[in-house]
Design an enzyme around this catalytic site. Structure first.
Site, PDB file in Angstrom:
ATOM      1  N   SER A 164       0.887  -1.189  -0.201  1.00 52.86           N
ATOM      2  CA  SER A 164       0.426   0.089   0.327  1.00 52.86           C
ATOM      3  C   SER A 164       1.328   0.881  -0.057  1.00 52.86           C
ATOM      4  O   SER A 164       0.393   2.122  -0.879  1.00 52.86           O
ATOM      5  CB  SER A 164      -0.752   0.138   1.506  1.00 52.86           C
ATOM      6  OG  SER A 164      -1.839  -1.647   1.065  1.00 52.86           O
ATOM      7  N   GLY A 165       1.674   1.492   0.682  1.00 54.64           N
ATOM      8  CA  GLY A 165       2.717   2.186   0.801  1.00 54.64           C
ATOM      9  C   GLY A 165       3.767   2.626  -0.420  1.00 54.64           C
ATOM     10  O   GLY A 165       3.447   3.617  -0.700  1.00 54.64           O
ATOM     11  N   CYS A 191      -0.818  -6.476   2.987  1.00 53.39           N
ATOM     12  CA  CYS A 191      -2.562  -5.938   3.556  1.00 53.39           C
ATOM     13  C   CYS A 191      -3.686  -6.708   2.365  1.00 53.39           C
ATOM     14  O   CYS A 191      -4.782  -7.364   2.681  1.00 53.39           O
ATOM     15  CB  CYS A 191      -2.666  -4.653   3.070  1.00 53.39           C
ATOM     16  SG  CYS A 191      -3.911  -4.003   3.570  1.00 53.39           S
ATOM     17  N   CYS A 205      -4.856  -7.828   5.963  1.00 52.69           N
ATOM     18  CA  CYS A 205      -6.493  -7.007   6.292  1.00 52.69           C
ATOM     19  C   CYS A 205      -7.712  -7.356   5.014  1.00 52.69           C
ATOM     20  O   CYS A 205      -8.602  -7.208   5.326  1.00 52.69           O
ATOM     21  CB  CYS A 205      -6.300  -4.978   5.073  1.00 52.69           C
ATOM     22  SG  CYS A 205      -4.306  -4.523   6.489  1.00 52.69           S
ATOM     23  N   LYS A 211      -8.449 -10.965   5.179  1.00 54.99           N
ATOM     24  CA  LYS A 211      -9.291 -10.984   6.837  1.00 54.99           C
ATOM     25  C   LYS A 211      -9.690 -10.473   7.113  1.00 54.99           C
ATOM     26  O   LYS A 211     -10.433 -11.374   8.090  1.00 54.99           O
ATOM     27  CB  LYS A 211      -7.437 -10.514   7.269  1.00 54.99           C
ATOM     28  CG  LYS A 211      -7.886  -9.884   8.766  1.00 54.99           C
ATOM     29  CD  LYS A 211      -6.678  -9.921  10.252  1.00 54.99           C
ATOM     30  CE  LYS A 211      -7.123  -8.389   9.819  1.00 54.99           C
ATOM     31  NZ  LYS A 211      -5.644  -7.836   9.999  1.00 54.99           N
ATOM     32  N   TYR A 247      -4.652  -2.464  -9.103  1.00 53.62           N
ATOM     33  CA  TYR A 247      -3.535  -1.914  -8.503  1.00 53.62           C
ATOM     34  C   TYR A 247      -2.461  -2.249  -9.556  1.00 53.62           C
ATOM     35  O   TYR A 247      -1.980  -0.504 -10.099  1.00 53.62           O
ATOM     36  CB  TYR A 247      -2.408  -2.420  -7.396  1.00 53.62           C
ATOM     37  CG  TYR A 247      -2.916  -2.034  -5.972  1.00 53.62           C
ATOM     38  CD1 TYR A 247      -1.796  -1.438  -5.503  1.00 53.62           C
ATOM     39  CD2 TYR A 247      -3.791  -2.746  -5.489  1.00 53.62           C
ATOM     40  CE1 TYR A 247      -2.537  -0.957  -4.070  1.00 53.62           C
ATOM     41  CE2 TYR A 247      -4.599  -2.151  -4.485  1.00 53.62           C
ATOM     42  CZ  TYR A 247      -3.710  -1.701  -3.471  1.00 53.62           C
ATOM     43  OH  TYR A 247      -4.020  -1.381  -2.077  1.00 53.62           O
ATOM     44  N   ALA A 269      13.769  -6.728  -6.343  1.00 55.93           N
ATOM     45  CA  ALA A 269      15.163  -5.725  -6.295  1.00 55.93           C
ATOM     46  C   ALA A 269      16.290  -6.257  -5.357  1.00 55.93           C
ATOM     47  O   ALA A 269      15.642  -6.071  -4.247  1.00 55.93           O
ATOM     48  CB  ALA A 269      14.643  -4.445  -6.929  1.00 55.93           C
ATOM     49  N   TYR A 327      -2.016  -8.678  17.300  1.00 57.22           N
ATOM     50  CA  TYR A 327      -3.835  -8.483  16.698  1.00 57.22           C
ATOM     51  C   TYR A 327      -4.136  -9.795  15.309  1.00 57.22           C
ATOM     52  O   TYR A 327      -5.096 -10.210  15.418  1.00 57.22           O
ATOM     53  CB  TYR A 327      -3.643  -6.661  15.400  1.00 57.22           C
ATOM     54  CG  TYR A 327      -3.574  -6.082  15.984  1.00 57.22           C
ATOM     55  CD1 TYR A 327      -4.442  -5.347  14.908  1.00 57.22           C
ATOM     56  CD2 TYR A 327      -2.360  -5.461  15.787  1.00 57.22           C
ATOM     57  CE1 TYR A 327      -4.566  -4.139  15.265  1.00 57.22           C
ATOM     58  CE2 TYR A 327      -2.429  -4.476  16.694  1.00 57.22           C
ATOM     59  CZ  TYR A 327      -3.402  -3.639  16.061  1.00 57.22           C
ATOM     60  OH  TYR A 327      -3.351  -2.551  16.411  1.00 57.22           O
ATOM     61  N   GLU A 347      -7.589 -12.178  15.830  1.00 57.17           N
ATOM     62  CA  GLU A 347      -8.590 -11.882  14.864  1.00 57.17           C
ATOM     63  C   GLU A 347      -8.639 -13.087  14.843  1.00 57.17           C
ATOM     64  O   GLU A 347      -9.499 -13.623  13.939  1.00 57.17           O
ATOM     65  CB  GLU A 347      -7.999 -11.259  14.189  1.00 57.17           C
ATOM     66  CG  GLU A 347      -7.476  -9.680  14.645  1.00 57.17           C
ATOM     67  CD  GLU A 347      -7.122  -8.297  13.336  1.00 57.17           C
ATOM     68  OE1 GLU A 347      -7.569  -7.451  13.180  1.00 57.17           O
ATOM     69  OE2 GLU A 347      -6.315  -9.549  12.395  1.00 57.17           O
ATOM     70  N   GLY A 400       4.497 -12.346  16.292  1.00 58.60           N
ATOM     71  CA  GLY A 400       4.778 -11.537  15.285  1.00 58.60           C
ATOM     72  C   GLY A 400       5.678 -11.377  13.725  1.00 58.60           C
ATOM     73  O   GLY A 400       5.701 -12.613  13.518  1.00 58.60           O
ATOM     74  N   ASP A 404       5.778  -0.728   7.385  1.00 59.71           N
ATOM     75  CA  ASP A 404       6.096  -1.998   8.405  1.00 59.71           C
ATOM     76  C   ASP A 404       7.503  -2.517   8.311  1.00 59.71           C
ATOM     77  O   ASP A 404       8.051  -2.386   9.764  1.00 59.71           O
ATOM     78  CB  ASP A 404       5.522  -3.306   8.218  1.00 59.71           C
ATOM     79  CG  ASP A 404       4.426  -3.620   7.866  1.00 59.71           C
ATOM     80  OD1 ASP A 404       3.895  -1.798   8.546  1.00 59.71           O
ATOM     81  OD2 ASP A 404       3.465  -4.028   8.327  1.00 59.71           O
ATOM     82  N   THR A 424      -1.724   0.277   7.282  1.00 63.29           N
ATOM     83  CA  THR A 424      -1.492   0.039   6.342  1.00 63.29           C
ATOM     84  C   THR A 424      -2.026   1.965   6.275  1.00 63.29           C
ATOM     85  O   THR A 424      -0.996   2.457   5.387  1.00 63.29           O
ATOM     86  CB  THR A 424      -2.300  -0.905   5.135  1.00 63.29           C
ATOM     87  OG1 THR A 424      -2.274  -2.130   5.313  1.00 63.29           O
ATOM     88  CG2 THR A 424      -2.430  -0.295   3.904  1.00 63.29           C
ATOM     89  N   ALA A 455      -7.952  -0.577  14.816  1.00 60.00           N
ATOM     90  CA  ALA A 455      -9.135  -1.737  14.970  1.00 60.00           C
ATOM     91  C   ALA A 455      -8.355  -3.002  14.879  1.00 60.00           C
ATOM     92  O   ALA A 455      -7.566  -3.133  14.444  1.00 60.00           O
ATOM     93  CB  ALA A 455      -9.770  -0.924  14.140  1.00 60.00           C
ATOM     94  N   HIS A 489     -31.005   8.398  18.449  1.00 59.90           N
ATOM     95  CA  HIS A 489     -31.766   7.427  19.407  1.00 59.90           C
ATOM     96  C   HIS A 489     -32.394   6.148  18.206  1.00 59.90           C
ATOM     97  O   HIS A 489     -33.320   6.703  17.306  1.00 59.90           O
ATOM     98  CB  HIS A 489     -31.898   8.426  20.500  1.00 59.90           C
ATOM     99  CG  HIS A 489     -32.898   6.712  21.500  1.00 59.90           C
ATOM    100  ND1 HIS A 489     -31.904   6.420  22.234  1.00 59.90           N
ATOM    101  CD2 HIS A 489     -33.479   5.928  21.609  1.00 59.90           C
ATOM    102  CE1 HIS A 489     -32.467   4.870  23.068  1.00 59.90           C
ATOM    103  NE2 HIS A 489     -33.879   5.391  22.857  1.00 59.90           N
ATOM    104  N   GLU A 498     -24.386   6.254  20.371  1.00 54.37           N
ATOM    105  CA  GLU A 498     -24.914   7.832  21.057  1.00 54.37           C
ATOM    106  C   GLU A 498     -23.972   7.802  23.063  1.00 54.37           C
ATOM    107  O   GLU A 498     -24.378   8.235  23.441  1.00 54.37           O
ATOM    108  CB  GLU A 498     -26.327   7.496  21.345  1.00 54.37           C
ATOM    109  CG  GLU A 498     -27.116   6.508  22.173  1.00 54.37           C
ATOM    110  CD  GLU A 498     -28.914   6.424  22.335  1.00 54.37           C
ATOM    111  OE1 GLU A 498     -29.394   7.819  22.676  1.00 54.37           O
ATOM    112  OE2 GLU A 498     -29.150   5.645  22.281  1.00 54.37           O
TER     113      GLU A 498
END
Length: 449
Positions: free
Chosen positions: A15-16, A43, A48, A51, A99, A115, A177, A181, A261, A302, A310, A340, A435, A440
């Site tokens: 993504s980056g 990701c 992401c 998952k 992409y 590379a 995470y 998950e 990890g 990362d 991400t 999250a 409501h 709320e």
């Protein structure tokens, strides 16, 4: 040389990396990008996106129970693991193509190979030598591996999505995470699931009260926790995994998932040829502008081990491109990044934990609320919403907001705007709640400790 001479060459199409390449190219730079795996990186392909798709799938087991309380019934409920995998692969292929199209339309030259640096001005991609004025390393991370006897048979988050069939009994190693998950995913799909960790608590670094609440709710849903009792060895016996735990006990599982990890994915890029310095954990050292120890080589995402998310990598990419073209350099701000955890129930937060706030701020007030949401009120499901707001009582500025419950990420994303921009609790309190909703509760918090 001119054919393969670039203003910026990006290593890694996560993504980056993709964002940096696209934006730099649209701003007039000649940009190349190398990726030896799939476009979109971890990701899109192994993180992401799949998952979250699997998380959606796993929640339907609760939804089927819930619908009975609303008068619905069905006698033909059936789940197909193979169909989920097939549909997931189709969606990821679509994203890979998106992409590819975005990069090509932006004018980026794509090299579909790994590379490796030759020196500070050039690298080798496949059989081609590429020269560039600047380089951006965005190669991400890979799963850490432990040296158990059954190492070759133990799954990681890179390959767990495509196992041939669901196990009946699963052991997950780790409490971050990824581990929690996947525990919720497989538990929701009917798998007998256990988490094993070295410590007393999952999700190290998150707010203690929130983690305790989440663990309790996960246990109610059937997930087991083996705390302070990590395996000393795991070996195969026929088709089974035999797990020997630290306390001397052993157990048998159909599958073991290692989620202890991730580590920088630097094996192939020959950093030694350019003297780029790394930390003890092998992550690349960068300054406030993502410049490495080699002044024309930058790194984001990362692989620099700041905040491994991400959207953070994407924002870092934008920062690098801006600073490449501007005399006025901008430092990246890592404060109040919302995040999250897509467990069941969902957990999301922004800002400080209570523990951090009490260390850094003299006057802290904490508001909490726990309740059963209306959606579950007629069912046997025991899900609860737990909300925690931490403020500086001297000026009422919100220091942190934490939420466990359905759509936690969607709710926190909106409130994060307020917190990032320094709103106070009294300003939040001026907002009329919608409501009946669970969100709320955030604008009506009264109970504090």
């Amino acid at each position: 040389m001119s054919k393969n001479l670039f203003d910026l060459f990006v290593i890694g199409a996560g993504s980056g990396g993709v964002r940096a390449a696209r934006i730099a190219s649209t701003k007039g730079l000649k940009v190349g990008l190398a990726e030896g795996w799939d476009l979109g990186g971890t990701c899109v392909n192994r993180g992401c996106v799949p998952k979250k798709l699997y998380s959606f799938s796993s929640h339907f087991s609760d939804d089927f129970d819930l619908m009975k309380s609303f008068g619905w019934s069905s006698s033909k409920i059936k789940f197909s693991w193979k169909s989920l995998i097939k549909n997931k692969k189709n969606e990821i292929l679509r994203l890979n193509n998106v992409y590819d199209s975005l990069l090509k339309k932006s004018g980026v030259k794509i090299f579909k190979n790994y590379a490796a640096f030759l020196n500070k001005d050039s690298l080798i991609v496949g059989k081609k030598t590429v020269f560039s004025k600047n380089f951006l390393i965005a190669v991400g991370t890979k799963p850490k591996r432990m040296n158990f006897s059954a190492l070759k048979s133990i799954k990681t988050s890179d390959d767990i999505f495509d196992i041939k069939e669901l196990p009946k009994k699963l052991l997950i190693l780790g409490g971050g995470y990824i581990a929690v998950e996947f525990a919720s995913i497989f538990n929701g799909l009917g798998v007998n699931t256990k988490i094993s960790i070295r410590g007393k608590q999952i999700l190290k670094g998150f707010d203690h009260d929130m983690v305790e609440n989440l663990m309790n709710q996960m246990q109610i849903k059937g997930i087991k926790f083996e705390l302070e009792n990590f395996p000393t060895d795991i070996y195969r016996k026929g088709k089974k995994f035999i797990v020997c735990f630290r306390n001397g006990s052993s157990d048998e599982f159909d599958l073991v998932l290692e989620a202890v990890g991730r580590e920088p994915n630097l094996d192939k890029i020959n950093l030694g040829n350019v003297n780029v310095k790394v930390n003890e954990n092998s992550s690349i050292i960068v300054d406030n502008y993502f410049r490495t120890s080699q002044k024309n080589i930058f790194a984001i995402g990362d692989v620099i081990d700041k905040i491994q998310l991400t959207p953070v990598a994407i924002a870092e990419a934008m920062n690098v491109v801006h600073n490449l073209q501007s005399k006025k350099k901008i430092k990246f701000n890592y404060q109040n990044v919302p995040t999250a955890v897509f467990t069941n129930p969902n957990f999301a937060c922004v800002g400080m934990t209570e523990e951090t706030a009490r260390r850094k701020v003299k006057n802290v007030k904490v508001f909490t609320s726990e309740f059963r949401p209306l959606r579950f009120s007629m069912s046997k499901l025991k899900d609860k919403v737990f909300v925690k707001m931490i403020i500086n009582s001297k000026n009422e500025k919100i220091l942190g907001l934490h939420y466990i419950g359905e759509s936690a990420a969607e709710i926190i994303q909106g409130f994060a705007i307020a917190i990032v921009n320094g709103l106070t609790k009294s300003e939040i309190d001026k907002t009329i709640g919608i409501h009946p909703t669970s969100a709320e509760e955030i604008v009506t918090l009264k109970n504090w400790k």
